[in-house]
Design a protein around this motif. Sequence first.
Motif, PDB file in Angstrom:
ATOM      1  N   ALA A 163     -14.315  16.396 -50.043  1.00 52.22           N
ATOM      2  CA  ALA A 163     -13.599  17.608 -49.668  1.00 52.22           C
ATOM      3  C   ALA A 163     -14.360  18.799 -50.239  1.00 52.22           C
ATOM      4  O   ALA A 163     -14.904  18.719 -51.349  1.00 52.22           O
ATOM      5  CB  ALA A 163     -12.164  17.589 -50.203  1.00 52.22           C
ATOM      6  N   PHE A 164     -14.411  19.885 -49.483  1.00 56.68           N
ATOM      7  CA  PHE A 164     -15.143  21.065 -49.943  1.00 56.68           C
ATOM      8  C   PHE A 164     -14.752  22.266 -49.094  1.00 56.68           C
ATOM      9  O   PHE A 164     -14.140  22.136 -48.028  1.00 56.68           O
ATOM     10  CB  PHE A 164     -16.661  20.841 -49.846  1.00 56.68           C
ATOM     11  N   GLY A 165     -15.080  23.436 -49.590  1.00 57.32           N
ATOM     12  CA  GLY A 165     -14.897  24.660 -48.821  1.00 57.32           C
ATOM     13  C   GLY A 165     -16.196  25.026 -48.136  1.00 57.32           C
ATOM     14  O   GLY A 165     -17.283  24.823 -48.693  1.00 57.32           O
ATOM     15  N   TYR A 166     -16.089  25.576 -46.900  1.00 56.77           N
ATOM     16  CA  TYR A 166     -17.303  25.928 -46.153  1.00 56.77           C
ATOM     17  C   TYR A 166     -17.047  27.187 -45.343  1.00 56.77           C
ATOM     18  O   TYR A 166     -15.964  27.338 -44.741  1.00 56.77           O
ATOM     19  CB  TYR A 166     -17.709  24.779 -45.228  1.00 56.77           C
ATOM     20  N   PRO A 167     -18.007  28.116 -45.299  1.00 55.56           N
ATOM     21  CA  PRO A 167     -17.791  29.366 -44.577  1.00 55.56           C
ATOM     22  C   PRO A 167     -17.543  29.136 -43.087  1.00 55.56           C
ATOM     23  O   PRO A 167     -18.214  28.320 -42.440  1.00 55.56           O
ATOM     24  CB  PRO A 167     -19.093  30.138 -44.802  1.00 55.56           C
ATOM     25  N   SER A 168     -16.575  29.870 -42.549  1.00 51.05           N
ATOM     26  CA  SER A 168     -16.282  29.872 -41.115  1.00 51.05           C
ATOM     27  C   SER A 168     -15.899  31.293 -40.742  1.00 51.05           C
ATOM     28  O   SER A 168     -14.793  31.740 -41.031  1.00 51.05           O
ATOM     29  CB  SER A 168     -15.141  28.900 -40.790  1.00 51.05           C
ATOM     30  N   GLY A 169     -16.853  32.007 -40.129  1.00 46.54           N
ATOM     31  CA  GLY A 169     -16.631  33.422 -39.868  1.00 46.54           C
ATOM     32  C   GLY A 169     -16.623  34.179 -41.183  1.00 46.54           C
ATOM     33  O   GLY A 169     -17.556  34.073 -41.990  1.00 46.54           O
ATOM     34  N   ASN A 170     -15.569  34.921 -41.423  1.00 40.16           N
ATOM     35  CA  ASN A 170     -15.441  35.679 -42.664  1.00 40.16           C
ATOM     36  C   ASN A 170     -14.634  34.936 -43.724  1.00 40.16           C
ATOM     37  O   ASN A 170     -14.397  35.482 -44.804  1.00 40.16           O
ATOM     38  CB  ASN A 170     -14.780  37.038 -42.385  1.00 40.16           C
ATOM     39  N   ASP A 171     -14.199  33.712 -43.417  1.00 42.87           N
ATOM     40  CA  ASP A 171     -13.365  32.947 -44.339  1.00 42.87           C
ATOM     41  C   ASP A 171     -14.105  31.710 -44.829  1.00 42.87           C
ATOM     42  O   ASP A 171     -15.107  31.279 -44.262  1.00 42.87           O
ATOM     43  CB  ASP A 171     -12.061  32.512 -43.654  1.00 42.87           C
ATOM     44  N   VAL A 172     -13.584  31.142 -45.906  1.00 45.02           N
ATOM     45  CA  VAL A 172     -14.018  29.834 -46.397  1.00 45.02           C
ATOM     46  C   VAL A 172     -12.870  28.875 -46.179  1.00 45.02           C
ATOM     47  O   VAL A 172     -11.783  29.047 -46.745  1.00 45.02           O
ATOM     48  CB  VAL A 172     -14.402  29.897 -47.889  1.00 45.02           C
TER      49      VAL A 172
END
Length: 345
Positions: A163-172
């Motif tokens: 599990a991880f956070g990843y940039p998508s547009g202006n959000d993570v």
Amino acid sequence: MNVASGDERDTTERVLTLLGLLQQRQVWTGPELADRLGVTTRTVRRDVERLRTLGYPVHAAYGVGGGYRLGPGQQLPPLLLDDQEAIATAVSLLAGAGGAVAGAGDAALRALTKLDQVLPTRLRHEVRALSGSVESFDGGRVPVDPTVLMTLARACRDEVETAFGYPSGNDVRPRRAEPYRLVASDRRWYLFAYDLDRADWRSFRVDRMTDVSARTWRFRPRPSPDAAAYVQEGVASRVYPHRARFLVHASADTVRAQIPAAAAVVRHRGDEQCEVLSGAARLDAVLLHVLLLGHDFEVLDPPELGARCRALAQRLSAAGASFEPPPDGDGRPAGPEEVRGTGNE
């Protein structure tokens, strides 16, 4: 449950100590080893036989200058490292995984994963502190947190979800994935994984990932594309706004030697032809890169690039038409041999 007796534990500790001594020096005599271990030379001979049964090639030579020597074997047996040797090895592997040695990144990361599995907790903080002072002088590889690399490498090995956070547009946004391989390009690390939220294969830049963790859910590996080829194609084409395909009249091996792996995908199309897939911010830039290879080529895609070739050809032809070499004495344009020099007359 079988519990080792005191004698068995003593024997195991003594054999490991013997192995450590043999790794420290090229040759030991029997009496020297017996004195270090506090046993008889007969016990040393028995312990040497125990090491041989474990795969360690211990050679014995008799007479003046003889003794016991640990030699190279057909397979690599486990090494016995003290604290300082383990720290130095881990830091060196971190440097290799960071790209300091060409082509060594993946092997260094695999070795580091094995070492991390048995590294005592008391040494982890020292390794982490020392690794922060290790850099590569080429400066090409985008730095990543070695702890993140280790977490992902273990998840690939153990076949557990991440599990991880990843940039998508202006959000993570949070992502869940089945990790399969870590792939190193000449500049970045990528995770090749099956994206559980999008039900498809994806490659993720490790330096963009945040809050990386290995979950407890195991997964059964799916049939997958070739990880390196998938990431390479993505790096060389999908990240750019413009992509192009060319048929180049040269062998794939020849062209691969001319183009960095991160710049283009080169596919075999025969002994004297190959297909090149590349991308750039502008189509003219892609065209220029292929032109500078020095081979004849044809545009396969996109159609507008063919029109662009014709327009550029007209401009180049017009630019060349205005140039005329200076005439020689009889009014004829000078040939190449005549222009180079007159020699001694």
